[in-house]
Design a protein around this motif. Structure first.
Motif, short mmCIF file in Angstrom:
data_model
loop_
_atom_site.label_atom_id
_atom_site.label_comp_id
_atom_site.label_asym_id
_atom_site.label_seq_id
_atom_site.Cartn_x
_atom_site.Cartn_y
_atom_site.Cartn_z
N GLU A 133 -17.33 10.22 -3.85
CA GLU A 133 -17.28 10.36 -2.39
C GLU A 133 -16.43 9.27 -1.76
O GLU A 133 -15.66 9.54 -0.82
CB GLU A 133 -18.69 10.32 -1.83
N ILE A 134 -16.52 8.06 -2.26
CA ILE A 134 -15.72 6.96 -1.72
C ILE A 134 -14.23 7.21 -1.97
O ILE A 134 -13.39 7.05 -1.08
CB ILE A 134 -16.15 5.62 -2.33
N ARG A 135 -13.92 7.64 -3.17
CA ARG A 135 -12.51 7.91 -3.50
C ARG A 135 -11.97 9.07 -2.67
O ARG A 135 -10.83 9.03 -2.20
CB ARG A 135 -12.38 8.19 -4.99
N TRP A 168 0.99 1.58 -0.69
CA TRP A 168 -0.44 1.69 -0.42
C TRP A 168 -1.20 2.12 -1.67
O TRP A 168 -0.77 2.98 -2.43
CB TRP A 168 -0.70 2.73 0.68
N GLU A 169 -2.33 1.47 -1.90
CA GLU A 169 -3.20 1.83 -3.02
C GLU A 169 -4.62 2.01 -2.49
O GLU A 169 -5.08 1.23 -1.66
CB GLU A 169 -3.19 0.75 -4.09
N PRO A 170 -5.33 3.01 -2.96
CA PRO A 170 -6.72 3.20 -2.51
C PRO A 170 -7.62 2.09 -3.03
O PRO A 170 -7.31 1.43 -4.04
CB PRO A 170 -7.10 4.56 -3.10
N LEU A 171 -8.72 1.87 -2.35
CA LEU A 171 -9.70 0.89 -2.81
C LEU A 171 -10.35 1.39 -4.09
O LEU A 171 -10.56 2.58 -4.28
CB LEU A 171 -10.77 0.68 -1.74
N PHE A 195 -0.38 5.49 6.18
CA PHE A 195 0.99 5.35 6.64
C PHE A 195 1.75 6.68 6.56
O PHE A 195 1.48 7.51 5.70
CB PHE A 195 1.72 4.29 5.80
N PHE A 196 2.70 6.86 7.47
CA PHE A 196 3.59 8.02 7.39
C PHE A 196 4.53 7.85 6.20
O PHE A 196 4.82 6.73 5.77
CB PHE A 196 4.41 8.17 8.67
N GLU A 197 5.00 8.96 5.66
CA GLU A 197 5.88 8.90 4.50
C GLU A 197 7.16 8.13 4.79
O GLU A 197 7.78 7.59 3.87
CB GLU A 197 6.22 10.32 4.03
N THR A 198 7.55 8.06 6.04
CA THR A 198 8.76 7.31 6.40
C THR A 198 8.51 5.81 6.55
O THR A 198 9.46 5.03 6.68
CB THR A 198 9.33 7.85 7.73
N ASP A 199 7.26 5.41 6.54
CA ASP A 199 6.91 3.99 6.69
C ASP A 199 7.17 3.26 5.38
O ASP A 199 6.81 3.76 4.30
CB ASP A 199 5.43 3.86 7.07
#
Length: 202
Positions: free
Chosen positions: A40-42, A59-62, A49-53
Motif C-alpha cells: 500500500e505504501i509503494r 526522483w526515487e520512491p521511498l 515532477f512533470f516529465e519536463t522537469d
C-alpha cells in the motif's frame, strides 16, 4: 489518578478502550510492516515532477522496508486517557486536541510516512489545523514520559524549522491553554517556561 473530565474545558469523548484493546494496540504499533502495508505504501507513491522537469528522472520512491517503528512503552497518562476516551475532541483554553483512536494510529503513522521523515515519532492527535502532536521516542522515557513535539502534516521532520518542542509530559500538554501555532510563531510561553524548552506550554 487523573480526572480527565476536569482537565479539559470542553470535551467530546468517545467510548474508552478496554484493557484488551490497549494491549493489542501496544503490541501492534511497533510491529514490522506487513506485506500488505508495504504494498500500500509503494502504491501510494508517484513522481511529483512533470516529465519536463530536470528532477523527474532523479526522483526515487521511498523504501519503507527499513523504516524504524516506535517500540518504547507509552506514557501511563496517555494510556489512561485512551481508557477514558479512545479518540474524541477536546479543548483546554485555546488549545484543541483531536485524539486518534487506537485503530487509526498505525495507519496514520504509515500513511504520512512518519518513519521516513521523523523516525521514532509517534503521532497521537491533530490540533484541528493540520498540525500533529507527537511523542518523541528517540530516547528512553524519563519518569515514564517523553518530550512532546508538534509538526505540520505538510512539513514533517526533526529539523528546527519543521518541529517544535511543546511539553515534557502528556498531562502538561493537555493542561496548556495556548493554541500551539501561536507558540510556533513566537507568541510566548506560559507559566514561565521558555519557548524553546520541551516544557514549553504551547
Amino acid at each position: 489518578m487523573i480526572r480527565w473530565p476536569e482537565v479539559f474545558d470542553e470535551a467530546y469523548p468517545m467510548p474508552g478502550a478496554t484493557d484488551d484493546v490497549c494491549e493489542a494496540f501496544l503490541e501492534e504499533i511497533g510491529q514490522p510492516l506487513t506485506a500488505q502495508e508495504l504494498a500500500e505504501i509503494r502504491a501510494s507513491q508517484s513522481n511529483p515532477f512533470f516529465e519536463t522537469d530536470p528532477l523527474y528522472a532523479s526522483w526515487e520512491p521511498l523504501d519503507p522496508v527499513l523504516w524504524p517503528l516506535p517500540q518504547r512503552p507509552l506514557p501511563p497518562a496517555y494510556l489512561s486517557l485512551l481508557q477514558w476516551s479512545n479518540g474524541g475532541e477536546f479543548r483546554t483554553g485555546e488549545r484543541w486536541f483531536q485524539f486518534f483512536p487506537t485503530h487509526d494510529l498505525r495507519p496514520i503513522l504509515l500513511s504520512y510516512c512518519l518513519p521516513e521523515y521523523m523516525p521514532y515519532a509517534l503521532p497521537f492527535a491533530f490540533n484541528g489545523s493540520g498540525t500533529f502532536y507527537l511523542f518523541d521516542l528517540r530516547s528512553p522515557a524519563v519518569d515514564g514520559e517523553y518530550p512532546i513535539v508538534c509538526a505540520h502534516a505538510g512539513n514533517l521532520g526533526w529539523e528546527p524549522e519543521a518541529c517544535f518542542a511543546l511539553a515534557g509530559s502528556f498531562i502538561t500538554l493537555c493542561q496548556g491553554t495556548l493554541e500551539i501555532d501561536k507558540l510556533r510563531h513566537g507568541s510566548g510561553g506560559e507559566r514561565g517556561f521558555p519557548r524553546s524548552s520541551a516544557e514549553s506550554q504551547a
